[in-house]
Design a protein around this motif. Structure first.
Motif, PDB file in Angstrom:
ATOM      1  N   GLU A  97      27.818  34.406  18.149  1.00  0.00           N
ATOM      2  CA  GLU A  97      26.714  35.017  19.093  1.00  0.00           C
ATOM      3  C   GLU A  97      26.050  36.204  18.408  1.00  0.00           C
ATOM      4  O   GLU A  97      26.654  36.643  17.409  1.00  0.00           O
ATOM      5  N   SER A  98      24.983  37.044  19.083  1.00  0.00           N
ATOM      6  CA  SER A  98      24.563  38.103  18.336  1.00  0.00           C
ATOM      7  C   SER A  98      25.604  39.359  18.539  1.00  0.00           C
ATOM      8  O   SER A  98      26.465  39.432  19.557  1.00  0.00           O
ATOM      9  N   VAL A  99      25.618  40.387  17.729  1.00  0.00           N
ATOM     10  CA  VAL A  99      26.540  41.303  17.864  1.00  0.00           C
ATOM     11  C   VAL A  99      26.534  41.922  19.513  1.00  0.00           C
ATOM     12  O   VAL A  99      27.558  42.760  19.886  1.00  0.00           O
ATOM     13  N   PHE A 100      25.210  41.989  19.874  1.00  0.00           N
ATOM     14  CA  PHE A 100      25.102  42.664  21.093  1.00  0.00           C
ATOM     15  C   PHE A 100      25.656  41.876  22.148  1.00  0.00           C
ATOM     16  O   PHE A 100      26.523  42.432  22.879  1.00  0.00           O
ATOM     17  N   SER A 101      25.726  40.777  22.117  1.00  0.00           N
ATOM     18  CA  SER A 101      26.765  40.036  23.096  1.00  0.00           C
ATOM     19  C   SER A 101      28.112  40.419  23.132  1.00  0.00           C
ATOM     20  O   SER A 101      28.620  40.701  24.136  1.00  0.00           O
ATOM     21  N   ILE A 102      28.656  40.612  21.938  1.00  0.00           N
ATOM     22  CA  ILE A 102      30.144  41.116  21.703  1.00  0.00           C
ATOM     23  C   ILE A 102      30.274  42.737  22.371  1.00  0.00           C
ATOM     24  O   ILE A 102      31.193  42.675  22.874  1.00  0.00           O
ATOM     25  N   ILE A 103      29.115  43.349  22.201  1.00  0.00           N
ATOM     26  CA  ILE A 103      29.203  44.812  22.553  1.00  0.00           C
ATOM     27  C   ILE A 103      29.110  44.798  24.210  1.00  0.00           C
ATOM     28  O   ILE A 103      30.160  45.471  24.617  1.00  0.00           O
ATOM     29  N   MET A 104      28.267  43.974  24.327  1.00  0.00           N
ATOM     30  CA  MET A 104      28.293  43.839  26.052  1.00  0.00           C
ATOM     31  C   MET A 104      29.673  43.622  26.659  1.00  0.00           C
ATOM     32  O   MET A 104      30.033  43.981  27.536  1.00  0.00           O
ATOM     33  N   ALA A 105      30.232  42.477  25.975  1.00  0.00           N
ATOM     34  CA  ALA A 105      31.599  41.977  26.286  1.00  0.00           C
ATOM     35  C   ALA A 105      32.566  43.250  26.231  1.00  0.00           C
ATOM     36  O   ALA A 105      33.439  43.157  27.204  1.00  0.00           O
ATOM     37  N   THR A 106      32.316  43.892  25.264  1.00  0.00           N
ATOM     38  CA  THR A 106      33.284  45.044  25.246  1.00  0.00           C
ATOM     39  C   THR A 106      33.180  46.075  26.158  1.00  0.00           C
ATOM     40  O   THR A 106      34.147  46.531  26.756  1.00  0.00           O
ATOM     41  N   ILE A 107      32.044  46.249  26.824  1.00  0.00           N
ATOM     42  CA  ILE A 107      31.713  47.268  27.701  1.00  0.00           C
ATOM     43  C   ILE A 107      32.325  46.523  29.034  1.00  0.00           C
ATOM     44  O   ILE A 107      32.977  47.330  30.186  1.00  0.00           O
ATOM     45  N   SER A 108      31.931  45.502  29.196  1.00  0.00           N
ATOM     46  CA  SER A 108      32.657  44.775  30.361  1.00  0.00           C
ATOM     47  C   SER A 108      34.184  44.984  30.549  1.00  0.00           C
ATOM     48  O   SER A 108      34.720  45.216  31.611  1.00  0.00           O
ATOM     49  N   MET A 109      34.679  44.535  29.080  1.00  0.00           N
ATOM     50  CA  MET A 109      36.010  44.617  29.105  1.00  0.00           C
ATOM     51  C   MET A 109      36.508  46.089  29.677  1.00  0.00           C
ATOM     52  O   MET A 109      37.686  46.027  30.284  1.00  0.00           O
ATOM     53  N   ALA A 110      35.714  47.214  29.321  1.00  0.00           N
ATOM     54  CA  ALA A 110      35.999  48.267  29.505  1.00  0.00           C
ATOM     55  C   ALA A 110      36.482  48.533  31.017  1.00  0.00           C
ATOM     56  O   ALA A 110      37.408  49.239  31.428  1.00  0.00           O
ATOM     57  N   ILE A 111      35.390  48.024  31.666  1.00  0.00           N
ATOM     58  CA  ILE A 111      35.212  48.248  33.146  1.00  0.00           C
ATOM     59  C   ILE A 111      36.386  47.539  33.792  1.00  0.00           C
ATOM     60  O   ILE A 111      37.339  47.870  34.767  1.00  0.00           O
ATOM     61  N   MET A 112      36.659  46.131  33.331  1.00  0.00           N
ATOM     62  CA  MET A 112      37.690  45.400  33.877  1.00  0.00           C
ATOM     63  C   MET A 112      39.160  45.818  33.716  1.00  0.00           C
ATOM     64  O   MET A 112      40.077  45.934  34.637  1.00  0.00           O
ATOM     65  N   LEU A 113      39.309  46.493  32.384  1.00  0.00           N
ATOM     66  CA  LEU A 113      40.731  47.146  32.117  1.00  0.00           C
ATOM     67  C   LEU A 113      40.861  48.400  33.041  1.00  0.00           C
ATOM     68  O   LEU A 113      42.053  48.401  33.646  1.00  0.00           O
ATOM     69  N   ARG A 114      39.880  49.038  33.493  1.00  0.00           N
ATOM     70  CA  ARG A 114      40.026  50.102  34.286  1.00  0.00           C
ATOM     71  C   ARG A 114      40.620  49.828  35.892  1.00  0.00           C
ATOM     72  O   ARG A 114      41.465  50.018  36.407  1.00  0.00           O
ATOM     73  N   ALA A 115      39.864  48.483  36.193  1.00  0.00           N
ATOM     74  CA  ALA A 115      40.149  48.091  37.367  1.00  0.00           C
ATOM     75  C   ALA A 115      41.556  47.250  37.454  1.00  0.00           C
ATOM     76  O   ALA A 115      42.193  47.598  38.514  1.00  0.00           O
ATOM     77  N   LEU A 116      41.783  46.608  36.370  1.00  0.00           N
ATOM     78  CA  LEU A 116      43.101  46.065  36.491  1.00  0.00           C
ATOM     79  C   LEU A 116      44.200  47.017  36.266  1.00  0.00           C
ATOM     80  O   LEU A 116      45.195  46.663  37.134  1.00  0.00           O
ATOM     81  N   VAL A 117      43.981  48.141  35.832  1.00  0.00           N
ATOM     82  CA  VAL A 117      45.273  49.082  35.575  1.00  0.00           C
ATOM     83  C   VAL A 117      45.309  49.788  36.826  1.00  0.00           C
ATOM     84  O   VAL A 117      46.537  49.957  37.251  1.00  0.00           O
ATOM     85  N   SER A 118      44.300  49.981  37.529  1.00  0.00           N
ATOM     86  CA  SER A 118      44.525  50.686  38.809  1.00  0.00           C
ATOM     87  C   SER A 118      45.051  49.650  39.861  1.00  0.00           C
ATOM     88  O   SER A 118      45.609  50.205  40.742  1.00  0.00           O
ATOM     89  N   MET A 119      44.965  48.429  39.501  1.00  0.00           N
ATOM     90  CA  MET A 119      45.329  47.407  40.515  1.00  0.00           C
ATOM     91  C   MET A 119      46.807  47.263  40.302  1.00  0.00           C
ATOM     92  O   MET A 119      47.864  47.157  41.376  1.00  0.00           O
ATOM     93  N   ILE A 120      47.302  47.300  38.857  1.00  0.00           N
ATOM     94  CA  ILE A 120      48.755  46.963  38.753  1.00  0.00           C
ATOM     95  C   ILE A 120      49.343  48.453  38.945  1.00  0.00           C
ATOM     96  O   ILE A 120      50.452  48.349  39.700  1.00  0.00           O
ATOM     97  N   ALA A 121      48.911  49.552  38.341  1.00  0.00           N
ATOM     98  CA  ALA A 121      49.734  50.706  38.485  1.00  0.00           C
ATOM     99  C   ALA A 121      49.393  51.611  39.544  1.00  0.00           C
ATOM    100  O   ALA A 121      50.113  52.533  39.851  1.00  0.00           O
TER     101      ALA A 121
END
Lengths: 389, 309
Positions: free
Chosen positions: B102-126
């Motif tokens: 896919e275009s580079v933008f799709s991957i960049i968007m995916a990394t931004i979403s991942m950043a948000i998910m990681l924050r949520a996930l860590v606060s759920m676990i920890a």
């Protein structure tokens, strides 16, 4: 045709139900009072979003188990607005219009509360105990101020109290303040500037951006300015790093902090650097022997509240709930929003909530003007003053 | 005068330490960018995850094994790195690979979403409560001619220099490094030349995760508290990477240190002597960034890339 009938019937039914509620004030029925709370359940302050309502419900449950207020049980709805002013507006609108709450309570954050002022005025709905300590809450010249009843001593007043205290313990004190560059810091500066004008002193001011992790520059400037007393208008991380940095530089002024720094993690993380740190506090310590803290701990034990949850913020939810319940009591047997406001305005140095004494009247919703000071001694927070103004 | 020099030296040292943290995060950005042309906006969050993993390993070991302090921190570091290897490989698998065409933008968007998910996930676990990490050096420091050198800061600086040098060497002198550069320039040609492109991608994500974990381990005692928002520091490391020259590995440390030093000196001595500096403290970094980019659009150590269209 059949469908049309169904629609007509349901509309009639709904309007009938609506009429039933409208006979009294919104949110008040024979045996229930519905109140609305807006918290941050998924944003930057979500840590508090769980704890504050839990503390409030601990007290509401206690009141409900003992017959409620004038026979009505209290039920609290909590909306999530992620500490975001726009989302808070939406949440408050929903609470007022859809859920038809009787009053608002504990909405969190300075900017979010500022954003809902027009809604409060429009619906003439009181907001009891907004969860912010900004001095702007009690500023009667601002819109909708007559509907807001803050329970906390403003940051500006706190700053003045700390400066007075520093001058009292050391008349040659050279005072500095390191403040967060936002609404919070602005409000602290307002108090600092008032004290400067009143006492004819100059306070050295250094700022930092929210989220900063390095304070070497600010600490060195305090040292260069010869400050003997440094007030920190930060939250938790900032006092820790500032005091550690100063310790490493061999600089040992008396550090003091505005109430958000009154967190047990400061002494925990700052270690020896945090020894002697004085912070302003809006309540007696939740683990002290006063009546309300005692009741609080008793109820916590009964309800099996996990130890990690207990503490100043949980206690904050608890004690502000007492203020609300007292207001509802004073609103009488047939409460309306107006009666609640009039009831709140009869508070005169009332100290039943386990926080500083509260006073409200028609021209002054200042509420609280006092704090106690807490000092870290051998790693433990101990009160060192009574209520001081 | 003498005191002005010590003051400045103190601020510069502190700024270099702060800048080294920026440099480590920037290095993560650059590694992934160099091999895949993707900007991984979750780099700060990878650091946050590293800090949390390290914290829990140390807590766990402390509670159960009673090992000596030195070993405890070493095991925390090794454990976080091992976790980062698995985690980096996993991220390549779930983010990079499915979106590779896919275009580079799709991957960049995916990394931004991942950043948000990681924050949520860590606060759920920890849990969302900030945690108090321990520092392996306590508050140890020594005095060098009036300048206070904290052992932790010194470790951070040395760590950043070592890692940047190691990756610089790796990219320019080893077969795998050159394979990575080739992949970035033209993945299809690289594949035809026998470069295992998939493995290169996985490796680069693993590297970025390792660098992030190490920076998380080093930053957490310096920041005194760890919370799920510490990843936002990544947003400060991004201009450091741009300033140094995006894509240049030594540029990470140059950009990071310049920004770190500007930040502390402008907050400190400059604000003290010139009051107006206080008013522009929060934009001074950006003024410098724009000024540098106007003179050198590719950043300080960046090289111009010419693309055939």
């Amino acid at each position: 045709m059949k469908r049309l009938m169904t629609i007509i019937i349901s509309i009639t039914m709904f309007s009938l139900i609506g009429c039933g509620g409208a006979a009294e004030s919104p949110g008040v029925t024979e045996n229930e009072i519905l109140i609305g709370n807006v918290q941050d359940l998924s944003g930057p302050m979500k840590e508090l979003g769980k704890i504050l309502p839990a503390g409030s419900n601990l007290y509401f449950d206690y009141i409900n188990d003992n017959g409620g207020v004038h026979g009505r049980k209290i039920r609290m709805l909590v909306e999530d607005a992620q500490y975001n002013p726009q989302k808070t507006v939406v949440a408050v609108k929903k609470l007022i219009e859809k859920e038809q709450v009787f009053c608002l309570y504990n909405v969190i954050g300075t900017s979010p509360v500022e954003a809902v002022r027009p809604l409060l005025a429009e619906s003439e709905i009181p907001l009891i105990a907004p969860a912010t300590q900004s001095g702007t809450m009690s500023d009667m010249s601002r819109p909708a101020a007559e509907y807001i009843f803050p329970t906390d001593t403003g940051y500006d007043i706190q700053a003045s109290i700390l400066i007075d205290y520093a001058k009292e313990i050391d008349e040659n004190a050279v005072i500095g303040v390191i403040y967060q560059d936002d609404d919070y810091g602005e409000n602290v500066l307002k108090g600092v500037e008032e004290s400067e004008a009143e006492m004819g002193i100059t306070v050295q001011k250094e700022s930092f951006q929210r989220g900063a992790t390095d304070f070497a520059g600010q600490v060195m400037n305090m040292m260069k300015g010869g400050c003997t007393h440094v007030i920190i208008a930060g939250i938790v991380k900032e006092p820790i790093i500032i005091m550690k940095t100063a310790e490493a530089m061999g600089y040992a002024p008396q550090f003091m902090g505005i109430s958000p720094t009154m967190d047990h993690r400061v002494s925990l993380a700052a270690g020896t650097a945090g020894e002697g740190f004085i912070s302003a506090n809006f309540a007696p310590l939740w683990n002290s022997d006063d009546n309300v803290p005692k009741l609080y701990r008793e109820l916590c034990e009964k309800a099996d509240v996990p130890e990690a949850m207990m503490g100043m913020y949980h206690y904050y939810g608890f004690s502000t709930a007492i203020v609300l319940v007292e207001g509802l009591r004073r609103a009488g047997k047939k409460p309306t929003r107006k009666k609640l406001i009039r009831g709140m305005e009869t508070f005169n140095n009332w100290d039943g909530a386990g926080i500083q004494p509260l006073t409200y009247n028609r021209n002054d919703h200042g509420g609280a003007e006092a704090v106690t000071l807490i000092q870290i001694k051998d790693g433990i927070q101990l009160p060192i003053t009574d209520w001081i103004k | 005068m003498n005191s002005l020099i010590t003051d400045l030296a103190q601020e510069i040292f502190s700024g270099i330490a702060l800048g080294s943290i920026y440099a480590l995060i920037a290095l993560g950005f650059i590694l992934i960018f160099k091999a895949t042309e993707v900007v991984n906006f979750a780099q700060g969050e990878l650091m946050m995850v590293g800090a949390y993993v390290n914290f829990f390993i140390i807590q766990g070991i402390m509670g159960d094994l009673h090992v000596p302090t030195g070993w405890m921190f070493l095991m925390g570091l090794v454990g976080s790195i091992l976790f980062a290897i698995v985690f980096g490989w996993f991220l390549d698998l779930v983010i990079n690979r499915p979106l590779r065409d896919e275009s580079v933008f799709s991957i960049i968007m995916a990394t931004i979403s991942m950043a948000i998910m990681l924050r949520a996930l860590v606060s759920m676990i920890a849990g969302s409560e900030s945690l108090v990490p321990q520092s392996p050096f306590g508050g140890a420091y020594f005095n060098l001619g009036g300048v206070i050198i904290s052992v932790l800061d010194l470790t951070i600086i040395i760590g950043a220099i070592v890692l940047v040098s190691a990756f610089y060497y790796f990219f320019n002198k080893t077969r795998w490094g050159i394979a990575m550069q080739a992949t970035s320039e033209d993945p299809i040609a690289a594949q035809l030349m026998g470069v295992p492109v998939k493995r290169v991608y996985a490796l680069v994500w693993i590297f970025a995760a390792i660098v992030a974990a190490i920076s998380g381990v080093l930053l957490s005692p310096r920041a005194s508290l760890i919370d799920t928002n510490m990843g936002f520091l990544g947003l400060k490391a991004f201009p450091a990477a741009v300033l140094g020259g995006f894509g240049s590995i030594p540029g990470a440390i140059v950009g990071g240190i310049i920004l770190g030093v500007i930040e502390t000196v402008s907050m400190g001595t400059l604000s003290f002597h010139f009051h107006w500096v206080k008013e522009i403290n929060d934009i001074i970094v950006w003024i410098v960034l724009i000024a540098v980019l106007m003179i050198r659009p590719t950043g300080i150590l960046g090289t111009e890339e010419i693309k055939k269209v």
